[in-house]
Design a protein around this motif. Structure first.
Motif, PDB file in Angstrom:
ATOM      1  N   ARG A   1       0.760  -1.360   0.104  1.00 34.01           N
ATOM      2  CA  ARG A   1       0.131  -0.234   0.081  1.00 34.01           C
ATOM      3  C   ARG A   1       0.780   1.273  -0.090  1.00 34.01           C
ATOM      4  O   ARG A   1       0.307   2.322  -0.346  1.00 34.01           O
ATOM      5  CB  ARG A   1      -1.072   0.135   1.349  1.00 34.01           C
ATOM      6  CG  ARG A   1      -0.198   0.127   2.636  1.00 34.01           C
ATOM      7  CD  ARG A   1      -1.245  -0.203   3.682  1.00 34.01           C
ATOM      8  NE  ARG A   1      -1.801  -1.250   3.767  1.00 34.01           N
ATOM      9  CZ  ARG A   1      -2.487  -1.703   4.899  1.00 34.01           C
ATOM     10  NH1 ARG A   1      -3.179  -1.017   5.441  1.00 34.01           N
ATOM     11  NH2 ARG A   1      -2.932  -3.072   4.633  1.00 34.01           N
ATOM     12  N   GLY A   2       2.029   1.222   0.285  1.00 33.87           N
ATOM     13  CA  GLY A   2       3.052   2.522   0.215  1.00 33.87           C
ATOM     14  C   GLY A   2       3.658   2.561  -0.879  1.00 33.87           C
ATOM     15  O   GLY A   2       4.547   3.544  -1.006  1.00 33.87           O
ATOM     16  N   ILE A   3       3.651   1.615  -2.035  1.00 36.13           N
ATOM     17  CA  ILE A   3       4.186   1.839  -3.340  1.00 36.13           C
ATOM     18  C   ILE A   3       3.405   1.579  -4.221  1.00 36.13           C
ATOM     19  O   ILE A   3       2.385   0.881  -4.329  1.00 36.13           O
ATOM     20  CB  ILE A   3       5.521   0.581  -3.114  1.00 36.13           C
ATOM     21  CG1 ILE A   3       6.503   0.826  -2.192  1.00 36.13           C
ATOM     22  CG2 ILE A   3       5.853   0.485  -4.765  1.00 36.13           C
ATOM     23  CD1 ILE A   3       7.642  -0.104  -2.308  1.00 36.13           C
ATOM     24  N   THR A   4       3.633   2.563  -5.379  1.00 38.76           N
ATOM     25  CA  THR A   4       2.727   2.504  -6.753  1.00 38.76           C
ATOM     26  C   THR A   4       3.808   2.008  -7.716  1.00 38.76           C
ATOM     27  O   THR A   4       4.673   2.706  -8.061  1.00 38.76           O
ATOM     28  CB  THR A   4       2.216   3.665  -7.040  1.00 38.76           C
ATOM     29  OG1 THR A   4       1.250   4.149  -5.807  1.00 38.76           O
ATOM     30  CG2 THR A   4       1.229   3.566  -8.401  1.00 38.76           C
ATOM     31  N   LYS A   5       3.453   0.826  -8.386  1.00 38.10           N
ATOM     32  CA  LYS A   5       4.603   0.291  -9.423  1.00 38.10           C
ATOM     33  C   LYS A   5       4.237   1.235 -10.579  1.00 38.10           C
ATOM     34  O   LYS A   5       3.123   1.749 -10.826  1.00 38.10           O
ATOM     35  CB  LYS A   5       4.102  -0.931  -9.467  1.00 38.10           C
ATOM     36  CG  LYS A   5       4.572  -2.054  -8.577  1.00 38.10           C
ATOM     37  CD  LYS A   5       6.155  -2.156  -8.241  1.00 38.10           C
ATOM     38  CE  LYS A   5       6.411  -3.083  -7.427  1.00 38.10           C
ATOM     39  NZ  LYS A   5       7.833  -3.221  -7.117  1.00 38.10           N
ATOM     40  N   ALA A   6       5.106   1.302 -11.374  1.00 37.64           N
ATOM     41  CA  ALA A   6       5.353   2.346 -12.484  1.00 37.64           C
ATOM     42  C   ALA A   6       4.349   1.843 -13.699  1.00 37.64           C
ATOM     43  O   ALA A   6       3.840   2.568 -14.310  1.00 37.64           O
ATOM     44  CB  ALA A   6       6.584   2.457 -13.010  1.00 37.64           C
ATOM     45  N   GLY A   7       4.101   0.555 -13.552  1.00 42.34           N
ATOM     46  CA  GLY A   7       3.146  -0.203 -14.522  1.00 42.34           C
ATOM     47  C   GLY A   7       1.831   0.531 -14.483  1.00 42.34           C
ATOM     48  O   GLY A   7       1.132   0.784 -15.585  1.00 42.34           O
ATOM     49  N   LYS A   8       1.466   1.077 -13.202  1.00 43.14           N
ATOM     50  CA  LYS A   8      -0.051   1.846 -13.085  1.00 43.14           C
ATOM     51  C   LYS A   8       0.011   3.132 -13.803  1.00 43.14           C
ATOM     52  O   LYS A   8      -0.996   3.651 -13.838  1.00 43.14           O
ATOM     53  CB  LYS A   8      -0.126   2.008 -11.510  1.00 43.14           C
ATOM     54  CG  LYS A   8      -0.318   0.586 -10.696  1.00 43.14           C
ATOM     55  CD  LYS A   8      -1.749   0.361 -11.091  1.00 43.14           C
ATOM     56  CE  LYS A   8      -2.141  -0.956 -10.021  1.00 43.14           C
ATOM     57  NZ  LYS A   8      -3.417  -1.280 -10.243  1.00 43.14           N
ATOM     58  N   LEU A   9       0.995   3.551 -14.288  1.00 41.53           N
ATOM     59  CA  LEU A   9       1.230   4.777 -14.968  1.00 41.53           C
ATOM     60  C   LEU A   9       0.237   4.769 -16.341  1.00 41.53           C
ATOM     61  O   LEU A   9      -0.122   5.725 -16.980  1.00 41.53           O
ATOM     62  CB  LEU A   9       2.621   5.354 -15.271  1.00 41.53           C
ATOM     63  CG  LEU A   9       3.395   5.705 -13.940  1.00 41.53           C
ATOM     64  CD1 LEU A   9       4.665   6.141 -14.361  1.00 41.53           C
ATOM     65  CD2 LEU A   9       2.583   6.783 -13.369  1.00 41.53           C
ATOM     66  N   LEU A  10       0.611   3.464 -16.931  1.00 40.81           N
ATOM     67  CA  LEU A  10      -0.080   3.212 -18.353  1.00 40.81           C
ATOM     68  C   LEU A  10      -1.702   3.221 -18.347  1.00 40.81           C
ATOM     69  O   LEU A  10      -2.077   2.333 -17.990  1.00 40.81           O
ATOM     70  CB  LEU A  10       0.751   1.734 -18.702  1.00 40.81           C
ATOM     71  CG  LEU A  10       2.294   2.003 -18.835  1.00 40.81           C
ATOM     72  CD1 LEU A  10       2.737   0.616 -19.333  1.00 40.81           C
ATOM     73  CD2 LEU A  10       2.721   3.220 -19.624  1.00 40.81           C
ATOM     74  N   GLY A  11      -2.394   4.069 -18.675  1.00 36.42           N
ATOM     75  CA  GLY A  11      -3.647   4.201 -18.927  1.00 36.42           C
ATOM     76  C   GLY A  11      -4.033   4.047 -20.255  1.00 36.42           C
ATOM     77  O   GLY A  11      -3.530   4.687 -21.145  1.00 36.42           O
ATOM     78  N   ASN A  12      -4.889   2.858 -20.607  1.00 32.34           N
ATOM     79  CA  ASN A  12      -5.340   2.781 -21.869  1.00 32.34           C
ATOM     80  C   ASN A  12      -6.145   4.135 -22.658  1.00 32.34           C
ATOM     81  O   ASN A  12      -6.708   4.753 -21.876  1.00 32.34           O
ATOM     82  CB  ASN A  12      -6.549   1.596 -22.027  1.00 32.34           C
ATOM     83  CG  ASN A  12      -5.660   0.212 -21.649  1.00 32.34           C
ATOM     84  OD1 ASN A  12      -4.545   0.085 -21.893  1.00 32.34           O
ATOM     85  ND2 ASN A  12      -6.436  -0.890 -21.575  1.00 32.34           N
ATOM     86  N   TRP A  13      -5.738   4.133 -23.730  1.00 31.65           N
ATOM     87  CA  TRP A  13      -6.227   5.270 -24.545  1.00 31.65           C
ATOM     88  C   TRP A  13      -7.787   4.992 -24.776  1.00 31.65           C
ATOM     89  O   TRP A  13      -8.131   3.888 -25.276  1.00 31.65           O
ATOM     90  CB  TRP A  13      -5.656   5.660 -25.806  1.00 31.65           C
ATOM     91  CG  TRP A  13      -6.011   6.756 -26.592  1.00 31.65           C
ATOM     92  CD1 TRP A  13      -6.351   7.909 -26.618  1.00 31.65           C
ATOM     93  CD2 TRP A  13      -6.889   6.616 -27.702  1.00 31.65           C
ATOM     94  NE1 TRP A  13      -6.918   8.615 -27.529  1.00 31.65           N
ATOM     95  CE2 TRP A  13      -7.296   7.557 -28.300  1.00 31.65           C
ATOM     96  CE3 TRP A  13      -7.149   5.230 -28.558  1.00 31.65           C
ATOM     97  CZ2 TRP A  13      -8.245   8.043 -29.523  1.00 31.65           C
ATOM     98  CZ3 TRP A  13      -8.343   5.321 -29.742  1.00 31.65           C
ATOM     99  CH2 TRP A  13      -8.361   6.762 -30.236  1.00 31.65           C
ATOM    100  N   LYS A  14      -8.458   5.990 -24.666  1.00 31.95           N
ATOM    101  CA  LYS A  14      -9.892   6.171 -24.927  1.00 31.95           C
ATOM    102  C   LYS A  14     -10.261   7.159 -26.038  1.00 31.95           C
ATOM    103  O   LYS A  14      -9.672   8.197 -25.935  1.00 31.95           O
ATOM    104  CB  LYS A  14     -10.837   6.075 -23.664  1.00 31.95           C
ATOM    105  CG  LYS A  14     -10.525   5.019 -22.561  1.00 31.95           C
ATOM    106  CD  LYS A  14     -11.543   5.191 -21.440  1.00 31.95           C
ATOM    107  CE  LYS A  14     -11.512   3.918 -20.201  1.00 31.95           C
ATOM    108  NZ  LYS A  14     -10.141   3.983 -19.796  1.00 31.95           N
ATOM    109  N   GLU A  15     -11.364   7.055 -26.631  1.00 30.95           N
ATOM    110  CA  GLU A  15     -11.747   8.033 -27.658  1.00 30.95           C
ATOM    111  C   GLU A  15     -11.744   9.281 -26.833  1.00 30.95           C
ATOM    112  O   GLU A  15     -12.675   9.525 -25.912  1.00 30.95           O
ATOM    113  CB  GLU A  15     -13.114   7.792 -28.199  1.00 30.95           C
ATOM    114  CG  GLU A  15     -13.100   6.453 -29.203  1.00 30.95           C
ATOM    115  CD  GLU A  15     -12.233   6.904 -30.522  1.00 30.95           C
ATOM    116  OE1 GLU A  15     -12.258   8.279 -30.802  1.00 30.95           O
ATOM    117  OE2 GLU A  15     -11.735   6.118 -31.481  1.00 30.95           O
TER     118      GLU A  15
END
Length: 314
Positions: free
Chosen positions: A16-30
Motif C-alpha cells: 500500500r505504500g508503493i505504486t508500481k510504474a506499470g500503473k502509470l499506463l492508462g489505456n487510450w479512450k476516444e
C-alpha cells in the motif's frame, strides 16, 4: 492499432505504500489526450540480423513494474501516461507495415497536438516512417541519435532495413544531414564508406571515444544548441545497442566499448528537461535473447528518467 490492457502487467505483490510504474499506463479512450503518449511499433522483419524486437513493446511495458512511480531525487511521483497500444503490422507485407506506421503515427500526432510521443520499437527501421510522420505533423525537426552504428547503409544491398533509416531520411529529403547528431558511434562496428557518407552530408558524428573524453552532457548541450539554430524541435532516437553489452545483453548487435547505464540515465534526464525535445523512440531490444530482461528494464528506467526531467519543464 490494438489496445493493450495495462492491467495484465500488474505486479504480483501489492504494497500500500508503493505504486508500481506499470500503473502509470492508462489505456487510450476516444477523446482528447495530452502529456506523454506511448505507442508500440512491433516491427523487426527488416532487421539485418535475426531479431525478436517485435516483442519489445510488451516487455518494456511489463518491466515498468520493476520500478515505482516515485523519484526520490525530485521528491515527486511520475504522472500518468496515455498508452495508445501497438500499431498492428501486416503479417507478410513490409511496405504495408511501413504505411501503417506512417499513417497511425500521423493520426495520433495530428489529433493529439499536445502529446509527446514515446515510440517503442521494433528495430531501427521504424525510425524512418516515424520521423517522417512526426516532421509532417509538427514541423521542422532535427534528430539526436544514440547508436553504435551510423545506420547509413546503402539501400541497394538490402533495401530499407534497420541499417538504413537515416540514409532513407536524408536521400528522401526528409532530413538534412546537418540536422542529425549521432552519439556513441563505436569502433569496429561501421564501415569507412558510411562514415564518409555521413561527413559528406554534414552529419555530426560523436564516437564513444568522444563521449569518454568530452562527457555525455557536454556533447548533448552542443547538439541541442546546434540543432536549435535551424530547427524548432528535436526527435531523440535511442538504439539500445549504444550501450555496452554488459548493460544491454538483449540487443541483436551487442558489443563491448559502449555506454554504461549511468551515462544513459544522465542523458535521458537532460533530454527530458529540454523543452524542445518533442519525441523519443527506443529500438533494438530482443527480449528473446535478453538476460533477466536487463535491457528492457534499462529501457523502462530510461523512460521514467526522461519523464522525471519532463515534469520539471517550465
Amino acid at each position: 492499432m490494438s489496445g493493450l490492457p495495462y492491467l495484465s502487467h500488474e505486479a504480483g505483490f501489492t504494497d500500500r505504500g508503493i505504486t508500481k510504474a506499470g500503473k502509470l499506463l492508462g489505456n487510450w479512450k476516444e477523446g482528447d489526450a495530452s502529456g506523454i503518449g506511448l505507442i508500440g511499433v512491433p516491427l523487426s522483419k527488416p532487421s539485418i540480423s535475426h531479431s525478436g524486437a517485435s516483442f519489445a513493446p510488451q516487455t518494456i511495458r511489463k518491466m515498468m513494474n520493476s520500478f515505482t512511480t516515485y523519484s526520490i531525487q525530485d521528491d515527486m511521483d511520475i504522472q500518468p501516461i496515455t498508452d495508445f497500444g501497438d500499431i498492428t503490422m501486416h503479417v507478410t507485407d513490409l511496405s504495408d507495415s511501413i504505411r501503417r506506421i506512417e499513417e497511425t503515427a500521423a493520426g495520433i500526432l495530428n489529433r493529439h497536438t499536445d502529446i509527446l510521443p514515446i515510440f517503442l520499437g521494433g528495430d531501427h527501421s521504424v525510425t524512418a516512417p516515424l520521423f517522417k510522420s512526426f516532421k509532417e505533423a509538427r514541423g521542422k525537426a532535427g534528430i539526436i541519435q544514440f547508436d553504435a552504428h551510423h545506420d547509413l547503409r546503402n539501400l541497394e544491398d538490402g533495401g530499407p532495413s534497420n541499417g538504413t533509416p537515416f540514409r532513407q531520411l536524408i536521400e528522401k529529403g526528409v532530413l538534412e544531414g546537418k540536422h542529425l547528431h549521432q552519439i556513441g558511434i563505436r569502433n569496429f562496428s561501421n564501415g569507412k564508406a558510411y562514415t564518409d557518407y555521413g561527413k559528406q552530408h554534414g552529419v555530426h558524428i560523436y564516437t564513444m571515444q568522444d563521449v569518454y573524453e568530452t562527457g555525455i552532457l557536454t556533447i548533448l548541450e552542443t547538439a541541442v544548441h546546434e540543432l536549435l539554430k535551424e530547427t524548432d524541435q528535436i526527435y531523440v532516437s535511442l538504439d539500445m545497442d549504444v550501450m555496452d553489452q554488459a548493460f544491454a545483453p538483449g540487443c541483436p548487435a551487442i558489443g563491448p566499448g559502449g555506454m554504461d547505464a549511468r551515462m544513459l540515465i544522465e542523458a535521458m534526464r537532460f533530454l527530458g528537461e529540454t523543452p524542445q525535445v518533442k519525441a523519443l523512440d527506443i529500438v533494438e531490444i530482443d527480449p528473446a535473447v535478453d538476460f533477466r530482461d536487463m535491457t528492457s528494464r534499462l529501457a523502462a528506467h530510461a523512460i521514467l528518467t526522461f519523464l522525471s526531467g519532463y515534469q520539471t519543464r517550465k
